[in-house]
Design a protein around this motif. Structure first.
Motif, mmCIF file in Angstrom:
data_model
loop_
_atom_site.group_PDB
_atom_site.id
_atom_site.type_symbol
_atom_site.label_atom_id
_atom_site.label_comp_id
_atom_site.label_asym_id
_atom_site.label_seq_id
_atom_site.Cartn_x
_atom_site.Cartn_y
_atom_site.Cartn_z
ATOM 1 N N TRP A 1 0.875 -0.818 0.104
ATOM 2 C CA TRP A 1 -0.196 0.033 0.208
ATOM 3 C C TRP A 1 0.803 1.237 0.324
ATOM 4 O O TRP A 1 0.630 2.161 -0.549
ATOM 5 N N PHE A 2 2.237 1.036 0.627
ATOM 6 C CA PHE A 2 2.640 2.466 0.496
ATOM 7 C C PHE A 2 3.217 2.623 -0.681
ATOM 8 O O PHE A 2 3.349 3.851 -1.228
ATOM 9 N N LYS A 3 3.986 1.596 -1.355
ATOM 10 C CA LYS A 3 3.794 2.155 -2.584
ATOM 11 C C LYS A 3 3.280 2.192 -3.975
ATOM 12 O O LYS A 3 3.002 3.404 -4.402
ATOM 13 N N SER B 1 11.768 -3.585 12.399
ATOM 14 C CA SER B 1 10.794 -2.464 13.161
ATOM 15 C C SER B 1 10.813 -1.578 11.879
ATOM 16 O O SER B 1 11.179 -0.920 10.976
ATOM 17 N N GLY B 2 8.945 -1.213 12.283
ATOM 18 C CA GLY B 2 8.163 -0.487 10.547
ATOM 19 C C GLY B 2 9.456 1.380 10.760
ATOM 20 O O GLY B 2 9.373 1.543 10.064
ATOM 21 N N PHE B 3 10.004 1.454 12.070
ATOM 22 C CA PHE B 3 10.335 2.554 12.203
ATOM 23 C C PHE B 3 11.581 2.610 10.550
ATOM 24 O O PHE B 3 12.005 3.202 10.424
ATOM 25 N N GLN C 1 9.962 3.134 2.330
ATOM 26 C CA GLN C 1 8.632 3.957 1.812
ATOM 27 C C GLN C 1 7.852 4.597 2.779
ATOM 28 O O GLN C 1 7.568 5.777 2.837
ATOM 29 N N PHE C 2 7.493 4.722 4.077
ATOM 30 C CA PHE C 2 6.899 4.983 4.858
ATOM 31 C C PHE C 2 7.665 6.089 5.048
ATOM 32 O O PHE C 2 7.290 7.709 4.747
ATOM 33 N N ARG C 3 8.791 6.569 5.205
ATOM 34 C CA ARG C 3 9.862 8.066 4.794
ATOM 35 C C ARG C 3 9.411 8.903 3.415
ATOM 36 O O ARG C 3 9.290 10.131 3.586
ATOM 37 N N ILE D 1 6.540 8.666 2.286
ATOM 38 C CA ILE D 1 5.609 9.175 2.081
ATOM 39 C C ILE D 1 5.657 10.629 3.317
ATOM 40 O O ILE D 1 5.384 11.380 1.961
ATOM 41 N N GLU D 2 6.791 10.237 4.504
ATOM 42 C CA GLU D 2 6.345 11.297 4.898
ATOM 43 C C GLU D 2 6.918 12.620 3.771
ATOM 44 O O GLU D 2 7.350 13.949 4.107
ATOM 45 N N PHE D 3 8.144 11.935 2.808
ATOM 46 C CA PHE D 3 9.665 12.987 2.655
ATOM 47 C C PHE D 3 7.839 13.904 1.966
ATOM 48 O O PHE D 3 8.639 15.162 1.254
ATOM 49 N N ARG E 1 -3.936 5.773 15.543
ATOM 50 C CA ARG E 1 -4.138 4.067 15.622
ATOM 51 C C ARG E 1 -2.752 3.411 15.548
ATOM 52 O O ARG E 1 -3.290 2.318 16.501
ATOM 53 N N HIS E 2 -2.222 3.495 15.126
ATOM 54 C CA HIS E 2 -0.578 2.576 15.251
ATOM 55 C C HIS E 2 0.032 2.846 16.804
ATOM 56 O O HIS E 2 0.353 1.751 17.510
ATOM 57 N N VAL E 3 -0.555 3.800 17.982
ATOM 58 C CA VAL E 3 0.696 4.435 19.026
ATOM 59 C C VAL E 3 -0.797 3.591 20.068
ATOM 60 O O VAL E 3 0.214 2.674 20.565
HETATM 61 C C1 HEM Z 1 2.331 -5.999 16.920
HETATM 62 C C2 HEM Z 1 2.442 -4.769 16.231
HETATM 63 C C3 HEM Z 1 3.833 -3.331 16.054
HETATM 64 C C4 HEM Z 1 4.018 -2.926 16.677
HETATM 65 C C5 HEM Z 1 4.261 -3.716 18.413
HETATM 66 C C6 HEM Z 1 4.568 -1.774 16.158
HETATM 67 C C7 HEM Z 1 5.563 -1.136 17.451
HETATM 68 C C8 HEM Z 1 5.988 0.416 17.243
HETATM 69 C C9 HEM Z 1 7.185 0.332 17.543
HETATM 70 C C10 HEM Z 1 7.809 0.230 19.544
HETATM 71 C C11 HEM Z 1 8.248 1.466 16.911
HETATM 72 C C12 HEM Z 1 8.729 2.768 17.409
HETATM 73 C C13 HEM Z 1 10.075 2.892 16.937
HETATM 74 C C14 HEM Z 1 10.547 1.250 17.682
HETATM 75 O O1 HEM Z 1 11.844 1.484 18.319
HETATM 76 O O2 HEM Z 1 10.682 0.398 16.350
HETATM 77 C C15 HEM Z 1 7.373 1.736 15.912
HETATM 78 C C16 HEM Z 1 7.601 2.406 14.602
HETATM 79 C C17 HEM Z 1 6.430 2.364 13.198
HETATM 80 N N1 HEM Z 1 5.658 1.457 12.811
HETATM 81 FE FE1 HEM Z 1 5.154 0.370 13.876
HETATM 82 N N2 HEM Z 1 4.931 -1.543 15.170
HETATM 83 C C18 HEM Z 1 4.085 -2.707 14.630
HETATM 84 C C19 HEM Z 1 3.238 -2.728 14.253
HETATM 85 C C20 HEM Z 1 3.601 -1.967 12.802
HETATM 86 C C21 HEM Z 1 2.613 -2.468 11.605
HETATM 87 C C22 HEM Z 1 2.044 -3.333 10.891
HETATM 88 C C23 HEM Z 1 3.036 -1.399 10.499
HETATM 89 C C24 HEM Z 1 3.133 -1.049 9.233
HETATM 90 C C25 HEM Z 1 3.283 -0.660 8.260
HETATM 91 C C26 HEM Z 1 4.139 -0.561 11.385
HETATM 92 C C27 HEM Z 1 4.639 0.713 10.802
HETATM 93 C C28 HEM Z 1 5.410 1.663 12.084
HETATM 94 C C29 HEM Z 1 6.288 2.742 10.945
HETATM 95 C C30 HEM Z 1 6.220 3.422 10.189
HETATM 96 C C31 HEM Z 1 7.304 3.504 11.993
HETATM 97 C C32 HEM Z 1 7.659 4.797 12.169
HETATM 98 C C33 HEM Z 1 6.606 5.936 12.887
HETATM 99 C C34 HEM Z 1 7.174 6.879 13.095
HETATM 100 O O3 HEM Z 1 9.078 7.031 13.375
HETATM 101 O O4 HEM Z 1 7.279 8.237 12.715
HETATM 102 N N3 HEM Z 1 4.353 -0.833 13.151
HETATM 103 N N4 HEM Z 1 6.007 0.210 15.570
#
Ligand code: HEM
Length: 265
Positions: free
Chosen positions: A47-49, A110-112, A116-118, A120-122, A222-224
């Motif tokens: 979806w990001f793509k 990590s999604g971090f 592709q998320f970055r 989108i942000e850019f 919703r993610h947080v």
């Molecule tokens: C059990 C599910 C999940 C958990 C516990 C979780 C946890 C976290 C945590 C703790 C972070 C902060 C960065 C870090 O230290 O890792 C993060 C960032 C992020 N996660 Fe998740 N995540 C989950 C699912 C997802 C899913 C399905 C996606 C979809 C791609 C996603 C995308 C992201 C993105 C894009 C960030 C960066 C956000 C930012 O820096 O503003 N995450 N995630």
């Protein structure tokens, strides 16, 4: 275009590369829930793509003064965003204990680290050289982010479009450094108030940009919440403070001027 008879006729499997696609889910543990975790992240990357593909289209359409088609594309983007937010419900069926069965196998993943998320942000104006430098020079991710770091954002394309629509956008805004953050501007706010009061076509376009801004904030919120209910106050696998870090990113507007004018209308 003439038919290319040198290629075998496409089938569902060959056109969509189903064998390749189905070989890409490779759990690192024997735990049942890891499959869902992998599939949902891969679906997000797809979806990001698609979002990037459509956001590039909006920028190009605005540059061509095709505002109606730009709005049509923005509606598609918003619909995708809604689906993306709704998909978090699926992951929330995974309990903290289920996640813990395989979490340690993720190492630093990590999604971090999603480039592709970055990207989108850019495109949306949230740029950072620090983020760019996290990716290895020479990689696909670095090249894509470097290009987008220098490229005009959606907001830049919008300001240029407004200027061609005969609004007096100050030259300093039109020539602004596209890698700099989008700061609120009283001059732009005066123009936007004017747009809302007397220009329904462009006011609609502004509303779609507000929808987009709100949609991204909704995903972050919703993610947080999902993170809070799944790992509580634990640190993230990506190395951040976890939910505490993510909470700081919620509620930050992409296009601050469009929010500032609400109380002036
Ligand atoms: C059990 C599910 C999940 C958990 C516990 C979780 C946890 C976290 C945590 C703790 C972070 C902060 C960065 C870090 O230290 O890792 C993060 C960032 C992020 N996660 Fe998740 N995540 C989950 C699912 C997802 C899913 C399905 C996606 C979809 C791609 C996603 C995308 C992201 C993105 C894009 C960030 C960066 C956000 C930012 O820096 O503003 N995450 N995630």
């Amino acid at each position: 275009m003439p038919d290319d008879h040198t290629q075998p006729a496409a089938t569902y499997g060959s056109y969509l590369r189903i064998d390749d696609l189905l070989s890409l889910q490779q759990p690192r543990s024997v735990e049942h829930d890891e499959m869902l975790f992998i599939v949902i992240h891969q679906v997000y990357e797809l979806w990001f793509k698609e979002l990037l593909h459509e956001l590039d289209r909006v920028n190009a359409l605005l540059e061509q003064d095709e505002s109606h088609r730009a709005q049509h594309t923005l509606k598609r983007i918003l619909t995708i965003l809604k689906v993306m937010v709704a998909q978090l419900d699926i992951l929330e069926t995974m309990t903290p204990l289920e996640f813990l069965t395989f979490r340690q196998r993720l190492d630093a993943a990590s999604g971090f680290q999603s480039d592709q998320f970055r990207q989108i942000e850019f495109v949306l104006g949230v740029k950072s050289e620090h983020v760019l430098r996290r990716f290895p020079p020479g990689s696909r991710a670095f090249a894509a982010l470097e290009r987008r770091y220098a490229a005009p954002t959606l907001w830049d394309a919008f300001l240029h479009y407004l200027s061609r629509e005969q609004y007096a956008v100050p030259p300093a805004h039109l020539a602004r450094d596209a890698s700099a953050p989008i700061e609120p501007s009283p001059e732009i706010q005066r123009i936007l108030v004017d747009v809302y009061r007397r220009d329904p076509k462009n006011a609609e376009l502004c509303e779609r940009l507000v929808d987009l801004d709100e949609g991204i904030q909704e995903w972050r919120y919703r993610h947080v919440k999902m993170v809070e209910r799944t790992i509580g106050t634990r640190r993230g696998t990506g190395g951040s403070a976890g939910a505490a870090y993510l909470r700081e990113t919620v509620g930050r507007a992409l296009f601050p001027d469009l929010w500032a004018i609400r109380s002036q209308l």
